[in-house]
Scaffold this motif. Structure first.
Motif, PDB file in Angstrom:
ATOM      1  N   PHE A  61      12.871 -11.909 -12.719  1.00 12.07           N
ATOM      2  CA  PHE A  61      11.730 -11.424 -11.947  1.00 12.07           C
ATOM      3  C   PHE A  61      12.143 -11.230 -10.488  1.00 12.07           C
ATOM      4  N   ALA A  62      11.944 -10.000 -10.005  1.00 13.94           N
ATOM      5  CA  ALA A  62      12.296  -9.679  -8.619  1.00 13.94           C
ATOM      6  C   ALA A  62      11.119  -9.876  -7.676  1.00 13.94           C
ATOM      7  N   SER A  63       9.897  -9.555  -8.118  1.00 16.53           N
ATOM      8  CA  SER A  63       8.728  -9.700  -7.253  1.00 16.53           C
ATOM      9  C   SER A  63       7.466  -9.705  -8.099  1.00 16.53           C
ATOM     10  N   VAL A  64       6.440 -10.369  -7.570  1.00 17.63           N
ATOM     11  CA  VAL A  64       5.108 -10.393  -8.175  1.00 17.63           C
ATOM     12  C   VAL A  64       4.117 -10.215  -7.034  1.00 17.63           C
ATOM     13  N   VAL A  65       3.436  -9.073  -7.001  1.00 18.13           N
ATOM     14  CA  VAL A  65       2.576  -8.754  -5.857  1.00 18.13           C
ATOM     15  C   VAL A  65       1.254  -8.161  -6.341  1.00 18.13           C
ATOM     16  N   GLY A  66       0.264  -8.204  -5.453  1.00 17.15           N
ATOM     17  CA  GLY A  66      -1.018  -7.561  -5.689  1.00 17.15           C
ATOM     18  C   GLY A  66      -1.281  -6.524  -4.616  1.00 17.15           C
ATOM     19  N   ARG A  67      -1.734  -5.337  -5.020  1.00 17.67           N
ATOM     20  CA  ARG A  67      -1.977  -4.238  -4.080  1.00 17.67           C
ATOM     21  C   ARG A  67      -3.467  -3.980  -3.855  1.00 17.67           C
ATOM     22  N   ALA A  68      -4.320  -4.804  -4.437  1.00 19.46           N
ATOM     23  CA  ALA A  68      -5.771  -4.622  -4.307  1.00 19.46           C
ATOM     24  C   ALA A  68      -6.155  -3.208  -4.747  1.00 19.46           C
ATOM     25  N   ASP A  69      -6.986  -2.527  -3.947  1.00 27.41           N
ATOM     26  CA  ASP A  69      -7.407  -1.165  -4.293  1.00 27.41           C
ATOM     27  C   ASP A  69      -6.777  -0.134  -3.366  1.00 27.41           C
ATOM     28  N   THR A  70      -5.590  -0.458  -2.830  1.00 34.36           N
ATOM     29  CA  THR A  70      -4.963   0.419  -1.836  1.00 34.36           C
ATOM     30  C   THR A  70      -4.182   1.570  -2.446  1.00 34.36           C
ATOM     31  N   GLU A  71      -3.844   1.512  -3.738  1.00 26.73           N
ATOM     32  CA  GLU A  71      -3.037   2.560  -4.363  1.00 26.73           C
ATOM     33  C   GLU A  71      -3.666   2.993  -5.683  1.00 26.73           C
ATOM     34  N   PRO A  72      -4.794   3.687  -5.633  1.00 28.81           N
ATOM     35  CA  PRO A  72      -5.422   4.138  -6.884  1.00 28.81           C
ATOM     36  C   PRO A  72      -4.614   5.243  -7.549  1.00 28.81           C
ATOM     37  N   VAL A  73      -4.692   5.305  -8.867  1.00 24.30           N
ATOM     38  CA  VAL A  73      -4.058   6.404  -9.592  1.00 24.30           C
ATOM     39  C   VAL A  73      -4.736   7.719  -9.241  1.00 24.30           C
ATOM     40  N   PHE A  74      -6.048   7.658  -9.025  1.00 25.28           N
ATOM     41  CA  PHE A  74      -6.837   8.840  -8.698  1.00 25.28           C
ATOM     42  C   PHE A  74      -7.474   8.640  -7.324  1.00 25.28           C
ATOM     43  N   PRO A  75      -6.816   9.073  -6.264  1.00 26.24           N
ATOM     44  CA  PRO A  75      -7.392   8.894  -4.919  1.00 26.24           C
ATOM     45  C   PRO A  75      -8.741   9.581  -4.756  1.00 26.24           C
ATOM     46  N   ASP A  76      -8.975  10.673  -5.490  1.00 24.77           N
ATOM     47  CA  ASP A  76     -10.248  11.375  -5.369  1.00 24.77           C
ATOM     48  C   ASP A  76     -11.398  10.629  -6.037  1.00 24.77           C
ATOM     49  N   ASN A  77     -11.077   9.694  -6.906  1.00 21.56           N
ATOM     50  CA  ASN A  77     -12.109   8.908  -7.583  1.00 21.56           C
ATOM     51  C   ASN A  77     -11.586   7.489  -7.774  1.00 21.56           C
ATOM     52  N   PRO A  78     -11.577   6.684  -6.714  1.00 28.26           N
ATOM     53  CA  PRO A  78     -10.969   5.346  -6.795  1.00 28.26           C
ATOM     54  C   PRO A  78     -11.820   4.325  -7.532  1.00 28.26           C
ATOM     55  N   TYR A  79     -12.986   4.729  -8.055  1.00 33.00           N
ATOM     56  CA  TYR A  79     -13.893   3.766  -8.678  1.00 33.00           C
ATOM     57  C   TYR A  79     -13.720   3.674 -10.195  1.00 33.00           C
ATOM     58  N   ILE A  80     -12.999   4.599 -10.810  1.00 36.83           N
ATOM     59  CA  ILE A  80     -12.954   4.650 -12.269  1.00 36.83           C
ATOM     60  C   ILE A  80     -11.996   3.598 -12.822  1.00 36.83           C
ATOM     61  N   ALA A  81     -12.166   3.312 -14.107  1.00 33.23           N
ATOM     62  CA  ALA A  81     -11.458   2.205 -14.755  1.00 33.23           C
ATOM     63  C   ALA A  81      -9.938   2.329 -14.740  1.00 33.23           C
ATOM     64  N   PRO A  82      -9.324   3.512 -14.961  1.00 34.21           N
ATOM     65  CA  PRO A  82      -7.858   3.563 -15.013  1.00 34.21           C
ATOM     66  C   PRO A  82      -7.154   3.146 -13.729  1.00 34.21           C
ATOM     67  N   ASN A  83      -7.884   3.028 -12.622  1.00 37.14           N
ATOM     68  CA  ASN A  83      -7.260   2.513 -11.402  1.00 37.14           C
ATOM     69  C   ASN A  83      -6.982   1.014 -11.497  1.00 37.14           C
ATOM     70  N   ARG A  84      -7.627   0.340 -12.443  1.00 43.77           N
ATOM     71  CA  ARG A  84      -7.374  -1.088 -12.658  1.00 43.77           C
ATOM     72  C   ARG A  84      -6.213  -1.219 -13.641  1.00 43.77           C
ATOM     73  N   ARG A  85      -5.110  -1.766 -13.173  1.00 46.79           N
ATOM     74  CA  ARG A  85      -3.919  -1.825 -14.011  1.00 46.79           C
ATOM     75  C   ARG A  85      -2.957  -2.875 -13.479  1.00 46.79           C
ATOM     76  N   VAL A  86      -2.058  -3.293 -14.341  1.00 49.38           N
ATOM     77  CA  VAL A  86      -0.916  -4.126 -13.959  1.00 49.38           C
ATOM     78  C   VAL A  86       0.331  -3.408 -14.454  1.00 49.38           C
ATOM     79  N   THR A  87       1.281  -3.200 -13.560  1.00 50.65           N
ATOM     80  CA  THR A  87       2.487  -2.438 -13.879  1.00 50.65           C
ATOM     81  C   THR A  87       3.706  -3.346 -13.821  1.00 50.65           C
ATOM     82  N   VAL A  88       4.465  -3.339 -14.900  1.00 52.78           N
ATOM     83  CA  VAL A  88       5.759  -4.028 -14.945  1.00 52.78           C
ATOM     84  C   VAL A  88       6.835  -2.962 -14.791  1.00 52.78           C
ATOM     85  N   THR A  89       7.594  -3.032 -13.713  1.00 50.79           N
ATOM     86  CA  THR A  89       8.628  -2.039 -13.425  1.00 50.79           C
ATOM     87  C   THR A  89       9.999  -2.610 -13.741  1.00 50.79           C
TER      88      THR A  89
END
Length: 288
Positions: free
Chosen positions: A246-274
């Motif tokens: 594990f290199a890092s474990v961080v939280g970005r809150a709502d600062t990087e939505p998948v859809f900037p034009d609609n930051p309220y929709i469900a797909p913006n809630r996610r956890v990404t393992v890179t």
């Protein structure tokens, strides 16, 4: 005394009928199958590991990142191609073109463009081997078809992203909580053996959607996303992934939505393992 008549029986022996050539067809099929088998073994022995990974990626089903269009689907009108990639936006395309033009310009010796040009091309190529391993691990799950809308595997500049994405009607974590659903735990435990075998280090990042104006916020976003990322790390660690991976474990809150034009929709809630790409070694003559 009368003599008994002598009766002579003449039996005509007819030739046996033709047995047919069915055995010849079966034998020909057997020989063809053996020839194909040995040809396959020869081809496997002649291909490199990268070519094998590319073949596995080509034949891997694309059910883990289905293409959707219109108003429905996980990305609400933004289509995914068969490899799981989201099409570039006009701004991304323009940025990519500008970067290519910048790299094409001649620079002085030792400049940034020279450094980029000297790096191995493999460092920026998609890690097809890792993607194929992850997809194969998930395909063993009996309910993977049901969860396919919540799992996105895609290559990025940093490596390979495995995103657990919320969808309308199905979330990966309990609302406003860092506790994952059982289906989320099963997905991570299915991925753990593949992640343990791969040499890539892991970066885990949590994201959430913005709160609509006038709505009550379900938990503090920074703590929520960091806690969910940490929960994913604990599940993977408990399933056998070494701590040093594990290199890092961080939280970005709502600062990087998948859809900037609609930051309220469900797909913006996610956890990404890179799965991070290995940093290429800098040639010694570059620093001279």
């Amino acid at each position: 005394m009368a003599l008994q008549p002598i009766i002579i029986k003449k039996v005509k022996k007819a030739a046996h009928g033709h047995h047919g050539g069915a055995w010849k067809i079966a034998y020909a099929d057997f020989v063809t199958a053996m020839m194909a088998f040995f040809l396959l073994m020869w081809l496997i022995s002649m291909t490199t590991q990268e070519q094998k990974a590319g073949l596995a990626e080509y034949f891997a089903p694309a059910a883990l990142s289905p293409a959707t269009s219109g108003a429905g689907g996980m990305l609400y009108g933004t289509s995914l191609d068969t490899s799981g990639n989201k099409p570039s936006t006009p701004r991304e395309k323009a940025t990519g073109s500008a970067e290519q033009d910048e790299r094409a310009r001649p620079t002085s010796a030792g400049g940034a463009s020279d450094l980029d040009a000297s790096r191995p091309a493999a460092s920026v190529q998609p890690n097809y081997s890792a993607m194929a391993s992850l997809r194969q691990a998930l395909q063993k799950m009996p309910d993977i078809a049901e969860l396919s809308r919540n799992i996105v595997i895609e290559p990025t500049k940093e490596g390979v992203n495995v995103s657990l994405v919320d969808d309308d009607g199905r979330s990966m974590f309990r609302e406003g909580s860092v506790d994952p659903h059982e289906r989320t735990r099963r997905v991570l435990e299915a991925l753990a053996p593949a992640l343990r075998r791969l040499p890539n280090r892991l970066s885990i990042t949590g994201y959430t959607s913005a709160t609509r104006p006038g709505s009550a916020r379900a938990g503090e976003p920074w703590n929520l996303t960091a806690g969910r990322a940490l929960a994913v790390r604990e599940i993977l660690s408990g399933a056998g992934v070494p701590n040093e991976n594990f290199a890092s474990v961080v939280g970005r809150a709502d600062t990087e939505p998948v859809f900037p034009d609609n930051p309220y929709i469900a797909p913006n809630r996610r956890v990404t393992v890179t799965l991070l790409n290995a940093s290429p070694a800098t040639p010694p003559n570059i620093l001279r």
